[in-house]
Design an enzyme around this catalytic site. Structure first.
Site, short mmCIF file in Angstrom:
data_model
loop_
_atom_site.label_atom_id
_atom_site.label_comp_id
_atom_site.label_asym_id
_atom_site.label_seq_id
_atom_site.Cartn_x
_atom_site.Cartn_y
_atom_site.Cartn_z
N HIS A 123 0.87 -1.18 0.00
CA HIS A 123 0.00 0.00 0.00
C HIS A 123 0.91 1.23 0.00
CE1 HIS A 123 -3.47 2.39 0.32
NE2 HIS A 123 -3.92 2.06 1.51
N CYS A 257 -3.34 3.14 9.69
CA CYS A 257 -3.78 3.51 8.33
C CYS A 257 -5.30 3.72 8.27
CB CYS A 257 -3.35 2.46 7.33
SG CYS A 257 -4.00 0.81 7.70
N1 NVA Z 1 -4.32 -4.17 5.42
C1 NVA Z 1 -5.57 -3.49 5.17
C2 NVA Z 1 -5.36 -2.05 4.88
C3 NVA Z 1 -6.60 -1.25 4.66
C4 NVA Z 1 -6.31 0.17 4.28
C5 NVA Z 1 -6.30 -4.16 4.02
O1 NVA Z 1 -5.64 -4.55 3.04
O2 NVA Z 1 -7.52 -4.35 4.11
N1 CP Z 2 -6.12 3.57 4.63
C1 CP Z 2 -6.89 3.33 3.56
O1 CP Z 2 -6.41 3.00 2.49
O2 CP Z 2 -8.22 3.48 3.78
P1 CP Z 2 -9.41 3.08 2.79
O3 CP Z 2 -9.40 1.58 2.68
O4 CP Z 2 -10.65 3.61 3.41
O5 CP Z 2 -9.13 3.69 1.44
#
Ligand code: NVA
Ligand code: CP
Length: 298
Positions: A123, A257
């Site tokens: 990410h 996050c």
């Molecule tokens: N690790 C989480 C981050 C969400 C912003 C996901 O991939 O769902």
């Molecule tokens: N942190 C983040 O990416 O949040 P969302 O999944 O809401 O975009």
């Protein structure tokens, strides 16, 4: 010159990473006037969609959010054909996907930058916001220490790569089976600058002691909902609460996050407490996406 993509934080050199963080704090010229950015979502989003849309607007451009039901990557038509179509309309294509390989396939045919808005692997646009928030609220990146408690998730991987590239030490504490592989650790260390290290600690308190930043993520990511009960049992003891925060350096900050699962990976007294910088961090998602676009499109 070949087009630059941003699929992982190490697609930028350390100097370029600093240039993007600097651009994120500068006034913005209308670099995207008359242009647009495609924002594809195979998964839900609050922060990413809204911060990216507003960043494009601030650069004078048109953000087009495209959801899975409309585009159906590889079901209605191939990921490559979707990319070849959109690159004729937009100056960048950003996508949130289940499989990182989808982004690599987009990049392999795209004549415009492809940006990762979250995949199973990383990410990186989140890591940009995390690093800017640390620089603003701790005051430096080089020589400081981040403790990561919980899942070595996509967010943890990108943050680790970005942190060590800027000279920040990373201390990880993850339940057995949910930490980094040796390949992950070697990859991160291969990007380390200025003597930065990444180390693994069995107990969260060991990782947090002496740290300037404590960060975590959900115990189960989007797409892992079936593992929820197994993971909740495995992650018990890897929760950031007030007692754990008290082990960190005086003045240490807490980052997440988001979305947060209050009471699971972090307690509300930490999320809402004086150490928390989760709202500047969330808002920096817009500033850093604008900085990234300004840098990529300049
Ligand atoms: N690790 C989480 C981050 C969400 C912003 C996901 O991939 O769902
Ligand atoms: N942190 C983040 O990416 O949040 P969302 O999944 O809401 O975009």
């Amino acid at each position: 010159m070949s087009v630059r993509h941003f699929l992982e934080i190490d697609d930028l050199t350390p100097d370029e990473l600093i240039a993007v963080l600097d651009a994120s704090e500068k006034p913005h010229a209308p670099l995207l006037a008359g242009k647009g950015v495609a924002l594809i979502f195979e998964k839900p989003s609050l922060r990413t969609r809204n911060s990216c849309e507003m960043a494009v607007v601030q650069l004078g451009g048109h953000p087009a959010a495209i959801f899975d039901a409309e585009v159906s990557l590889d079901r209605r038509e191939s990921t490559e054909d979707v990319t070849r179509t959109l690159m004729g309309y937009y100056d960048a294509i950003a996508a949130r996907v289940f499989e990182h390989a989808q982004l690599e396939r987009m990049a392999s045919v795209s004549s415009v930058p492809v940006i990762n808005l979250l995949s199973d692997a990383g990410h990186p646009v989140q890591a940009l916001a995390d690093l800017l928030t640390i620089r603003q609220h701790v005051g430096a990146l080089r020589g400081i220490t981040i403790a990561w408690v919980g899942d070595f998730s996509n967010v943890a991987r990108s943050l680790s790569l970005g942190a060590v590239a800027l000279g920040t030490h990373v201390r990880l504490s993850c339940p057995p089976g949910y930490g980094p592989t040796n390949i992950d650790l070697d990859h991160v260390m291969s990007r380390a600058q200025h003597g930065a290290t990444i180390t693994v600690w069995p107990r969260p308190a060991e990782a947090v002691t002496g740290s300037h930043v404590v960060s975590t993520d959900a115990w189960y990511s989007m797409g892992q909902e079936d593992e929820r009960e197994i993971r909740k049992r495995a992650f018990e003891g890897f929760r950031v609460d007030g007692a754990l925060m008290a082990e960190a350096e005086r003045g240490a900050i807490f980052l997440h996050c988001l979305p947060a699962h209050r009471g699971e990976e972090a307690t509300s007294d930490v999320l809402d407490g004086p150490s928390s910088r989760i709202w500047p961090q969330a808002h920096n998602r817009m500033h850093t996406f604008r900085g990234l676009l300004a840098w990529l499109c300049a």
